[in-house]
Scaffold this active site. Structure first.
Site, short mmCIF file in Angstrom:
data_model
loop_
_atom_site.label_atom_id
_atom_site.label_comp_id
_atom_site.label_asym_id
_atom_site.label_seq_id
_atom_site.Cartn_x
_atom_site.Cartn_y
_atom_site.Cartn_z
N GLU A 143 39.91 30.92 45.70
CA GLU A 143 41.09 31.50 46.34
C GLU A 143 41.58 30.57 47.45
O GLU A 143 40.84 30.23 48.36
CB GLU A 143 40.73 32.88 46.90
CG GLU A 143 40.42 33.88 45.79
CD GLU A 143 39.49 35.00 46.23
OE1 GLU A 143 39.46 35.33 47.42
OE2 GLU A 143 38.78 35.56 45.36
N GLU A 149 36.61 37.29 41.88
CA GLU A 149 35.31 36.65 42.09
C GLU A 149 34.50 36.57 40.80
O GLU A 149 33.80 35.58 40.55
CB GLU A 149 34.50 37.36 43.17
CG GLU A 149 34.97 37.05 44.59
CD GLU A 149 36.19 37.83 45.02
OE1 GLU A 149 36.61 38.74 44.26
OE2 GLU A 149 36.74 37.54 46.10
N PHE A 170 33.58 33.69 51.23
CA PHE A 170 32.56 34.39 52.03
C PHE A 170 31.34 34.66 51.14
O PHE A 170 31.49 35.16 50.02
CB PHE A 170 33.08 35.72 52.56
CG PHE A 170 34.11 35.55 53.65
CD1 PHE A 170 33.73 35.43 54.98
CD2 PHE A 170 35.46 35.50 53.35
CE1 PHE A 170 34.67 35.27 55.99
CE2 PHE A 170 36.41 35.33 54.34
CZ PHE A 170 36.01 35.21 55.67
N ASP A 225 29.34 36.93 51.31
CA ASP A 225 29.28 38.36 50.99
C ASP A 225 29.79 38.63 49.58
O ASP A 225 29.35 39.58 48.92
CB ASP A 225 30.17 39.15 51.96
CG ASP A 225 29.91 38.79 53.42
OD1 ASP A 225 29.44 39.65 54.14
OD2 ASP A 225 30.18 37.64 53.81
N PHE A 226 30.71 37.79 49.13
CA PHE A 226 31.34 38.03 47.83
C PHE A 226 30.44 37.59 46.66
O PHE A 226 30.77 37.83 45.50
CB PHE A 226 32.71 37.37 47.76
CG PHE A 226 33.66 37.81 48.85
CD1 PHE A 226 33.43 38.99 49.55
CD2 PHE A 226 34.76 37.06 49.20
CE1 PHE A 226 34.28 39.41 50.57
CE2 PHE A 226 35.63 37.47 50.22
CZ PHE A 226 35.38 38.64 50.90
N HIS A 261 31.87 40.66 55.86
CA HIS A 261 32.30 39.27 56.06
C HIS A 261 31.32 38.49 56.93
O HIS A 261 31.62 37.39 57.36
CB HIS A 261 33.68 39.20 56.72
CG HIS A 261 34.80 39.59 55.82
ND1 HIS A 261 35.22 40.88 55.68
CD2 HIS A 261 35.58 38.86 54.99
CE1 HIS A 261 36.22 40.93 54.81
NE2 HIS A 261 36.45 39.72 54.38
#
Lengths: 324, 354
Positions: B29, B58, B81, B83-84, B127
């Site tokens: 992205e 993702e 991130f 987290d993703f 995040h």
């Protein structure tokens, strides 16, 4: 047809949300807002048109931009709770734990996914609950254009269509995904076309026209309440501000040109509706001035409240994770 | 040698490797515009076929990386991130990690999954996470976490050339950090820990950004006569236990510091490996410093109560040494404000805060 009172309410909400946005920008500049502020200026007609006349027990999901400002405020969450949460104070909507993740289930607003597009599948579950409860509740799930790239939308859309869940999917298409133009990542002109594969109505509406947005959502909401299943409404709008307030304003690898933004500044949804209501005689200039003044007073008072509220007690960390 | 920022070091590694090998490409992205600007200049140099902006997808980013790798390319998947990674768990932990094993070892999986990691930025629970324990836990994945510009460049070049899937994590707060790198080409082999500071009284094994916090504490304790050795494993898989064991044999005492949660975090794994290989040399129980078993709260006030802080590290070092000392001058890491400034330095934001 909207009554005069309904039009006044829509206009008042547009103004309230705009004034709140201005307070949030000041909060970023003064260092009171923790994190960032993704201004939704110029896009207010979408959320305000869609949610102003929802029932209190209806459920809403909102896009990241604005952190819910255009939906949770019309739905009933107080500007005090909204601002205090962004200042991470204990009087915030989430007791200062969520910051931009404003939520209050009393108003049917369960929160905001940190990963964009994470909300679709949760909306499907709330749709299941609303259908089971059979009280005519609906779920209005408005997400940004970028999030419709997530598989979660397609999984949730299939489930909702298949089970005729009372959900209205809204695309707030502001034509940008951070620095990437939506036209670079979505091959068709209208994202509303996504609806047809799932056998639900797909509608395109002018996202600068609050009445047009209201009418499109009203039709879909009535359909959902009647048990006829979900719809998808694409609201065409435009992000006039950078991705987050103060961020470098790029388009792809270069900078976005002011010439591109300019025509959309002229299509400001608050000004457009104000002109229309003045022309229709619904509003007088005195009304306009009063609504402005009251909105400013409301937001400034809320800002003072948030500033004066105490920080959360760290002891809360021991209580929040599990119910017991 | 010349001084560069951490983010420039990443950028140089990407530029050099994409130039060296035309099967290397990057997608994710906003990699053209660069939300973290380590991808700046790539689009201008390599064009739209090798620098691709994706939708917010993702699963498709992580999964398409697997497909492209199977078909002979060397994709770099930027997930923004860490987290993703949880979104793309199937693609990363099941496909990238397992398909070589499942399909008779005939498949190469030369993927780099890049993302920012960590907290202290006063963002929110989705995040700010550190996911190294999840990655280290999953057989089949490599994981590199650089802490200096030198390591950032050398490890990334190795990651891109590796035929196994590598998770490469850059901490948000390290992006502006300056350091020296050589003018000539270099790579850093995986599985080679780096002693960031030599010492004789206690070994601190620190992961990622915790290396910087630990070095800060170590320097302060040095003035008080405590000599701390700080070891940066640099990669958690492969993991260089030998360098750590050598250090433990010298110091006899260990503190392990990581930003991930304490429970099932990498501190437990590293501590147990030390127990298995060097128990007889230990003079005191191993101490661990890690995040509280709690999501990371958003906002100004609570994050510092969850994430490891310099006083926590100092207290653990004193405890393992059996010493009592005033450490009230060691401050908590209130870096949210500085992060905004740092991002300003990087050209990500123009906001000035008062």
């Amino acid at each position: 047809m909207l009554t005069k009172e309904q039009k006044m309410k829509l206009y008042t909400n547009l103004v309230r949300v705009r004034k709140l946005d201005e307070i949030m920008v000041k909060g970023v500049l003064s260092g009171k807002v923790c994190g960032h502020w993704s201004s939704q200026k110029g896009q207010e007609a979408v959320g305000v048109g869609a949610t102003t006349f929802l029932r209190k027990d209806d459920y809403i999901f909102f896009c990241h931009r604005g952190h819910g400002i255009t939906t949770v405020i019309p739905k009933g969450i107080s500007p005090r709770a909204f601002i205090a949460e962004h200042f991470s104070k204990n009087s915030g909507a989430c007791q200062g734990m969520g910051c931009l993740h404003v939520a209050d289930m009393e108003y049917g607003a369960p929160g905001l996914s940190g990963s964009l597009g994470g909300d679709f599948v949760l909306a499907a579950g709330m749709g299941i609950a609303a259908k089971m409860r059979a009280k005519g509740q609906v779920v209005v799930c408005i997400q940004g254009d970028g999030t419709y790239g997530r598989g979660t939308f397609h999984e949730a859309a299939l489930m909702a269509a298949n089970w005729k869940l009372p959900i209205v999917w809204g695309v707030e298409n502001n034509q940008y995904m951070v620095f990437t133009p939506t036209s670079d990542i979505f091959p068709k002109e209208n994202m509303a076309d996504l609806a047809f594969g799932y056998g639900m109505p797909g509608v395109v509406v002018d996202g600068q026209d609050v009445v047009a947005v209201f009418e499109a959502f009203q039709t879909a909401i009535e359909r959902a309440r009647a048990g006829e299943g979900p719809s998808l409404i694409e609201c065409k709008t435009y992000r006039i501000e950078p991705h987050t307030y103060g961020m470098v304003d790029k388009r792809c690898a270069g900078l976005r040109s002011p010439e591109e933004i300019e025509p959309w500044v002229k299509k400001d949804p608050v000004n457009l509706f104000q002109e229309r209501l003045l022309k229709e005689g619904v509003l007088t200039q005195a009304d306009v001035d009063r609504i402005d003044r009251e909105a400013i007073e409301e937001m400034e008072e809320a800002e003072r409240f948030a500033t004066e509220s105490p920080a959360p007690d760290p002891q809360i960390l021991k209580q929040v994770l599990y119910w017991k | 040698m010349r001084e560069v920022r951490f983010i420039q070091a990443i950028n140089e590694a990407l530029l050099e490797e994409m130039k060296r090998d035309e099967t290397v490409f990057i997608f994710g992205e906003c990699v053209r515009g660069g939300t973290f600007p380590h991808t700046n200049g790539l689009f201008e140099k390599f064009g739209k076929d090798r620098v691709l902006d994706t939708s917010i997808s993702e699963n498709a980013i992580a999964g398409a990386a697997v497909g492209a790798a199977l078909a002979g390319y060397r994709p770099i998947a930027e997930l923004m991130f860490s987290d993703f990674f949880l979104i793309a768990g199937d693609e990363i932990c099941n496909k990238a990690a397992k398909w070589r094993f499942t399909h008779g070892m005939k498949l190469k999986m030369p993927i780099v999954y890049m993302a920012s990691t960590g907290g202290y930025i006063r963002s929110d629970s989705e995040h700010s996470q550190s996911v190294e324990s999840l990655i280290m836990h999953t057989p089949g994945l490599r994981i590199a976490i650089p802490t200096t510009p030198y390591d950032a460049k050398g490890l990334l070049k190795t990651a891109i050339r590796d035929d196994d899937p590598v998770v490469y994590l850059y901490h948000k707060l390290l992006l502006t950090k300056k350091g020296e790198i050589p003018d000539e080409e270099y790579t850093i082999p995986f599985g080679l820990a780096d002693v960031k500071k030599e010492g004789k009284d206690v070994t601190v094994v620190a992961v990622g950004f915790m290396v910087d916090l630990s070095l800060g504490v170590a320097n302060k304790l040095q003035e008080r006569g405590i000599s701390v050795e700080v070891i940066d494993p640099r990669t958690l898989e492969p993991f260089d236990i030998d360098t750590i064991v050598t250090s433990v044999k010298k110091t006899k005492r260990v503190v392990i510091v990581d930003e991930d949660t304490l429970r099932c975090g990498v501190t437990g794994e590293i501590g147990m490996q030390i127990m298995e290989k060097a128990f007889d040399y230990l003079d005191a129980p191993i101490q661990r410093v890690a995040a509280a078993n709690c999501p990371i709260p958003a906002g100004w006030y609570l994050e510092e109560h969850v994430l490891p802080q310099p006083p926590d590290i100092a207290a653990a070092i004193l405890k393992v040494l059996g010493k009592d000392m005033d450490i009230s001058d060691m401050k908590k890491e209130k870096v949210g404000f500085d992060a905004v400034k740092a991002f300003g330095d990087l050209g990500i934001t123009k906001v000035k805060q008062n």
